[in-house]
Design a protein around this motif. Structure first.
Motif, short mmCIF file in Angstrom:
data_model
loop_
_atom_site.label_atom_id
_atom_site.label_comp_id
_atom_site.label_asym_id
_atom_site.label_seq_id
_atom_site.Cartn_x
_atom_site.Cartn_y
_atom_site.Cartn_z
N ILE A 115 1.23 -1.32 -0.21
CA ILE A 115 0.22 -0.09 -0.11
C ILE A 115 0.58 1.77 0.16
N GLU A 116 1.96 0.73 0.88
CA GLU A 116 2.59 2.57 0.87
C GLU A 116 3.40 2.50 -0.55
N SER A 117 3.75 1.93 -0.85
CA SER A 117 4.54 1.51 -2.21
C SER A 117 3.92 2.41 -3.18
N ARG A 118 2.38 1.64 -3.20
CA ARG A 118 1.95 2.19 -4.61
C ARG A 118 1.63 4.20 -4.13
N ALA A 119 1.12 4.49 -3.42
CA ALA A 119 0.54 5.73 -2.57
C ALA A 119 2.23 6.70 -3.17
#
Length: 249
Positions: free
Chosen positions: A47-51
């Motif tokens: 999730i953080e990588s995509r954000a």
């Protein structure tokens, strides 16, 4: 040409799954199969990588289908949040619970504007309505609002008045949860609000009474009937400063 989030937020399948066995790979009609971002099962790291891949990109580039060409106004402020949800393939919904169910993470988009020559949060971060009927019986360890604060994905974007929403640009993004010092301040604020409600002084509530966690006016009643838990603007500005490296954590 950059891809919209409709394409940007997809992941390729393995090469053997890209086309049926009977299809000629040289055919002009051959298209890659894609799958949605697994928002309900994704890990915190995914999730953080995509954000973070959204940082630096204007909203028009992320989701043009949601018509971000209109100017920002109170009537269409929900469009920004919907654009970011679409980047994770989160469907429009009004259900209770975290946006990323499996990871227990909520998505919050926060506008940043210039105030006194410095970038600051334009709004509080709302954490849900206060249930005055059950609050007096709660304890901090199991308080409803504490679960909301467990972990959030914060996406900060630049806001300017009378500017087309599509020109707003993602400034920073990352997972956030309160550290030990912030947790103590939040608990103290919660306890103050809870005690006032338990003592029958609900109408005396004011955001000026607390430092980090506020009881913000929201909805009808001018604050006496309905209020929402929120992280106050100065604290949200501090979080942004930490995230971009401007302020010490």
């Amino acid at each position: 040409m950059r891809r919209s989030c409709t394409t940007f937020s997809r992941m390729r399948l393995s090469r053997s799954d890209e086309r049926p066995d009977h299809q000629d790979p040289r055919s002009s009609g051959s298209r890659k199969r894609v799958v949605p971002f697994p928002h309900s099962t994704a890990t915190a790291e995914q999730i953080e990588s995509r954000a973070k891949e959204l940082v630096g990109r204007p909203l028009m580039d992320l989701q043009p289908a949601l018509d971000p060409r209109q100017p920002s106004s109170p009537r269409n402020k929900g469009i920004v949040g919907r654009i970011y949800e679409a980047c994770f393939d989160i469907p429009p919904n009004s259900r209770a619970g975290p946006d990323f169910e499996g990871a227990g993470i909520e998505l919050k988009s926060v506008p940043i504007h210039m105030k006194g020559g410095e970038a600051a949060a334009k709004e509080r971060i709302s954490l849900g309505m206060i249930d005055f009927s059950t609050l007096p019986d709660e304890v901090w360890q199991t308080a409803a609002v504490r679960h909301k604060l467990g972990r959030m994905l914060l996406i900060f974007y630049g806001w300017e008045p009378l500017t087309m929403i599509g020109r707003f640009r993602t400034l920073a993004a990352g997972l956030w949860e309160p550290d030990e010092t912030s947790s103590r301040s939040i608990e103290a604020d919660w306890q103050l609000i809870r005690d006032m409600v338990a003592d029958g002084r609900r109408t005396d509530l004011s955001e000026s009474l607390t430092k980090v966690l506020g009881a913000a006016t929201k909805g009808p009643g001018h604050g006496s009937n309905t209020r929402a838990w929120s992280l106050k603007q100065p604290f949200v500005s501090w979080i942004y400063g930490v995230m971009i490296g401007r302020t010490a954590g």
